[in-house]
Write a protein that holds these residues in place. Structure first.
Motif, short mmCIF file in Angstrom:
data_model
loop_
_atom_site.label_atom_id
_atom_site.label_comp_id
_atom_site.label_asym_id
_atom_site.label_seq_id
_atom_site.Cartn_x
_atom_site.Cartn_y
_atom_site.Cartn_z
N MET A 148 -0.35 9.65 7.40
CA MET A 148 0.94 10.36 7.28
C MET A 148 1.25 10.53 5.80
O MET A 148 1.36 9.55 5.07
CB MET A 148 2.05 9.53 7.94
N GLN A 149 1.41 11.78 5.35
CA GLN A 149 1.70 11.99 3.93
C GLN A 149 3.19 11.83 3.65
O GLN A 149 4.02 12.47 4.30
CB GLN A 149 1.26 13.39 3.47
N PRO A 150 3.54 10.93 2.70
CA PRO A 150 4.97 10.72 2.39
C PRO A 150 5.53 11.85 1.53
O PRO A 150 4.80 12.43 0.71
CB PRO A 150 4.97 9.41 1.62
N TYR A 151 6.82 12.13 1.72
CA TYR A 151 7.52 13.10 0.87
C TYR A 151 8.72 12.41 0.22
O TYR A 151 9.47 11.73 0.91
CB TYR A 151 7.98 14.32 1.70
N LEU A 195 11.84 -12.09 15.67
CA LEU A 195 12.19 -10.67 15.83
C LEU A 195 10.95 -9.76 15.77
O LEU A 195 11.08 -8.54 15.84
CB LEU A 195 13.20 -10.25 14.75
N ARG A 196 9.77 -10.39 15.60
CA ARG A 196 8.50 -9.66 15.55
C ARG A 196 8.53 -8.58 14.46
O ARG A 196 8.20 -7.41 14.70
CB ARG A 196 8.17 -9.07 16.93
N LEU A 197 8.97 -9.00 13.28
CA LEU A 197 9.01 -8.09 12.13
C LEU A 197 7.73 -8.24 11.32
O LEU A 197 7.22 -9.36 11.16
CB LEU A 197 10.21 -8.42 11.23
N VAL A 198 7.22 -7.13 10.78
CA VAL A 198 6.02 -7.21 9.94
C VAL A 198 6.38 -7.88 8.61
O VAL A 198 7.55 -7.99 8.25
CB VAL A 198 5.42 -5.81 9.68
N SER A 199 5.37 -8.33 7.89
CA SER A 199 5.62 -9.00 6.60
C SER A 199 6.19 -8.00 5.60
O SER A 199 6.05 -6.78 5.75
CB SER A 199 4.32 -9.58 6.05
N ALA A 203 5.18 -4.10 5.15
CA ALA A 203 6.24 -3.08 5.27
C ALA A 203 6.27 -2.19 4.03
O ALA A 203 6.36 -0.96 4.14
CB ALA A 203 7.59 -3.76 5.46
N MET A 204 6.19 -2.81 2.84
CA MET A 204 6.28 -2.04 1.60
C MET A 204 5.08 -1.11 1.43
O MET A 204 5.21 0.02 0.96
CB MET A 204 6.37 -2.98 0.39
N ARG A 205 3.91 -1.58 1.82
CA ARG A 205 2.72 -0.72 1.67
C ARG A 205 2.73 0.40 2.70
O ARG A 205 2.40 1.55 2.40
CB ARG A 205 1.44 -1.57 1.76
N LYS A 206 3.15 0.08 3.92
CA LYS A 206 3.08 1.09 4.99
C LYS A 206 4.26 2.05 5.00
O LYS A 206 4.18 3.11 5.59
CB LYS A 206 2.92 0.40 6.34
N ILE A 207 5.35 1.68 4.34
CA ILE A 207 6.47 2.64 4.24
C ILE A 207 6.03 3.80 3.33
O ILE A 207 6.44 4.94 3.49
CB ILE A 207 7.76 1.97 3.70
N ALA A 213 2.53 7.10 12.96
CA ALA A 213 3.99 7.12 13.08
C ALA A 213 4.51 5.72 13.42
O ALA A 213 5.59 5.32 12.98
CB ALA A 213 4.41 8.12 14.15
N GLU A 214 3.73 4.96 14.18
CA GLU A 214 4.16 3.60 14.54
C GLU A 214 4.24 2.71 13.29
O GLU A 214 5.14 1.87 13.17
CB GLU A 214 3.20 2.98 15.57
N ASP A 215 3.31 2.92 12.35
CA ASP A 215 3.37 2.17 11.08
C ASP A 215 4.71 2.39 10.39
O ASP A 215 5.33 1.46 9.88
CB ASP A 215 2.27 2.65 10.13
#
Length: 699
Positions: A148-151, A195-199, A203-207, A213-215
């Motif tokens: 997914m390309q970020p804008y 809460l099953r939250l990612v690290s 999160a910072m790398r995948k945002i 889209a799930e990432d």
């Protein structure tokens, strides 16, 4: 790791001093951390390649892989050229088009070399073309890299200096490659696991670089939760500290004064909602802790009566009470209402505003110190240093959003212990917002109108229908009613709008020569404005032409029509506040929203919501969703007094609640903020409090 994130952005390859200056001025980006928290606003799926033969003109952005066969140039006038590259993927031919940058294009993109092209396909002269596409060397880029390309949001100044969304993406990518160690965690494992939250690192790398889209969804949930969790933790920590430090006066009994009022002066039976709220206030004031309660209720729901009954409990227990209002008009109106309610009772109620001067003012100040004044009603004048009470037990603040936190706090110095505080607002606040702006206050809601009130009918009319509008106004006035006509007054073009009001006033005098017309606006001499307002209150004028100065607090039960001109220029909450000026008597009332025929989709939604419901809470929720929290009801509580980078209070209500629940568990278990298992969070909160977030304003 922290040191790396604090590193100056100018040392990141591709930035340097000049670009750092632009990033700093345009976006406030000065360090690696700032860039890391500069999140994309959208993504486009680049995980698929299309053949040219599959393209259709209605497709969004797509990518194709192939080579440039040849170039052509076309003259576009003085020193301007259109450059066309003929591009083929073996399944068809399309054109790549540029309107400037000839030298750069020829140097960068070679013939018969394989590239991946990304852009929106359009048709020109029967052939597909891509204007100014993104182009990557196919040997440097695999589809698994792209995902997914970020804008990223950029400004004109950034674009002129080569800092496009794509350039920002490359800077972020370079930075993430330099951050070879995992980013330190900012939430404890017991929260992220439950809460099953990612690290945080994930999160910072995948945002910034999600593969799917799930990432992006998982990264956004984690980062939104963290942001809202620390806001809520801070609010609840503040409220907990406050309750522990400040004991409240104990009002042990409801006495003769309250009971006399209740049995002899109460103008009507209290609604169920008013009784419930009185029980909540009574419990607070007898608990031994200082009350800090927000009383929400729509216009006309009976908040002032509840506030007065609370003040009578304070007086029964040997204390004084005060009420602060944002304007002199509203303060005077509260004074009249309270005196009317207390008719025949031996209680002294006084008014203190900027216009009360000289001997009269000194007499009131002396009577406050001696305790002869039971209730003081006023404006900001109440919190001046020379205003001292003998024993202030309860302070009521009307329309809290007009007063700063520091002003509220100054009331505490008027007494040995801080007085009980009751904050009132007629602006219904959505629950998620109340949890955040007024998170340190307990919330009571009056959600019923007194019996006998008829719902206001709201009607939308176009400005081409003025003849029927004028006929309706005439009919209402001949039936003995009065009418408000409101012109917009938007700050940016105040002078133009004032001219509109002046010319509108003159033309209305021509249209209605048989009626008396008053006008008021914020630029008038206060004395003349007050005289004009009072003429309308006394029924001497039939029509009041006004700007939004009548939005808060004018009470004329005989006024049954509110006409709002250029209604498209008002927010939902402001329209609702203006509508609340009518419908205060027993007669059917009307609110007419006048707009041009051409309206945007958002404006049409706003007008339709106003016509569909009188429920202030529904309207506030809709307003929050349409406008976001930045400028709710026009008071410019920008960014909710704190700079949320990714969370959105309007749309993330469930995450706000989840964050609140988790923060509450921690405060309940560690009210003194000392337990080792929570040190990660207390330390994190301390570092956040040194950022640009205005934490005091939250509380």
């Amino acid at each position: 790791m922290t040191d790396v994130l604090d590193q100056d952005i100018k040392f990141l390859p591709g930035v340097g001093p000049r670009r750092k200056d632009i990033l700093s001025k345009e976006l406030g980006i000065e360090s690696y951390r700032d860039l890391l928290e500069y999140y994309p606003y959208k993504y486009i799926d680049r995980s698929r390649l299309y053949h040219i033969s599959e393209l259709t003109p209605d497709m969004p952005f797509v990518q194709i892989k192939g080579e440039i066969l040849s170039y052509e140039e076309f003259d576009m006038g003085y020193r301007k050229k259109r450059i066309v590259a003929h591009f083929s993927d073996g399944h068809g031919v399309c054109d790549l088009v540029w309107f400037n940058g000839t030298k750069y294009i020829y140097q960068s993109y070679k013939l018969h070399h394989e590239y991946i092209i990304f852009g929106k396909p359009t048709i020109y002269n029967g052939r597909f073309q891509f204007s100014h596409p993104d182009i990557d060397d196919a040997s440097q880029l695999t589809l698994s890299d792209m995902g997914m390309q970020p804008y990223y949001q950029t400004t004109e100044k950034m674009k002129k200096n080569g800092l496009t969304s794509r350039a920002m993406e490359k800077l972020v990518k370079t930075m993430l490659q330099k951050l070879s160690q995992p980013l330190p965690e900012t939430l404890p494992a017991f929260i992220t696991d439950r809460l099953r939250l990612v690290s945080r690192d994930d999160a910072m790398r995948k945002i910034h670089y999600p593969k799917t889209a799930e990432d992006t969804q998982r990264a956004r949930l984690r980062l939104k939760f963290e942001e809202l969790f620390y806001v809520q933790l801070n609010i609840l920590r503040y409220a907990s500290d406050h309750r522990r430090k400040y004991r409240g006066y104990v009002f042990q009994h409801v006495g003769d004064i309250f009971n006399w009022f209740y049995h002899n002066n109460l103008p009507f039976e209290l609604t169920g909602a008013q009784k419930r709220v009185m029980r909540e206030i009574r419990a607070d004031m007898g608990s031994g802790r200082q009350m800090n309660r927000l009383l929400q209720g729509d216009v006309g729901s009976g908040k002032t009566l509840v506030a007065l009954m609370s003040m009578l409990i304070a007086i029964d227990n040997g204390f004084q009470a005060c009420m602060m209002a944002p304007t002199e008009i509203l303060a005077e109106q509260h004074l009249q209402t309270i005196k009317e309610f207390l008719r025949g009772m031996n209680l002294r109620v006084e008014l203190l505003t900027g216009i009360v001067k000289g001997k009269k003012r000194q007499a009131i100040l002396d009577a406050l110190i001696s305790g002869e004044v039971h209730i003081l009603v006023g404006t900001h004048a109440v919190i001046e240093d020379n205003v001292q009470f003998r024993r202030l037990g309860l302070a009521v603040i009307d329309e809290q959003h007009r007063f700063g936190v520091a002003q509220r706090a100054r009331l505490w110095n008027k007494s040995e212990n801080p007085p009980h505080i009751l904050v009132m607002t007629a602006t219904p606040i959505p629950r998620t917002l109340a949890m955040t702006i007024y998170g340190d206050l307990d919330v009571s809601v009056i959600d019923e109108l007194p019996p006998g009130r008829k719902p206001i009918q709201t009607i939308h009319q176009y400005d081409s229908q003025v003849s029927s509008l004028y006929a309706g106004i005439r009919q209402q006035i001949r039936q003995g009613r009065q009418v408000y006509i409101v012109f917009p007054l938007i700050q940016e073009s105040e002078n133009i709008d004032l001219k509109n009001l002046e010319s509108g006033y003159e033309s209305l005098k021509d249209v209605f020569p048989e009626f008396n017309i008053s006008k008021v606006h914020g630029k008038m001499n206060p004395k003349i404005k007050e005289e004009e307002m009072q003429k309308f209150v006394r029924g001497e004028t039939h029509i009041l032409v006004s700007t939004t100065v009548i939005e808060v607090g004018v009470n004329v039960p005989n006024a049954s029509v509110m006409v709002i001109l250029d209604a498209q220029r008002f927010g939902l909450s402001q329209l609702h506040q203006l509508r609340g000026r009518v419908g205060r008597g027993a007669d059917q009332s009307y609110c007419i929203l006048v707009t041009p025929v051409k309206l945007s989709a958002d404006t049409t939604k706003r007008i339709n919501i106003m016509c569909a419901t009188n429920d202030g809470f529904q309207i506030a929720e809709a307003d929050l969703k349409l406008r976001g929290p930045g400028d709710l009801e026009g008071t410019q509580q920008s960014g909710m007094a704190f700079d949320l980078k990714i969370a959105d209070i309007a749309r993330d209500g469930q995450i706000v609640q989840m964050a609140r629940d988790e923060a509450q568990k921690i405060i309940d278990d560690d009210p003194l903020c000392q337990k080792n298992e929570y040190m990660l969070m207390w330390n994190r909160l301390a570092t956040l409090r040194n950022t640009n977030i205005n934490w005091a304003a939250i509380s």
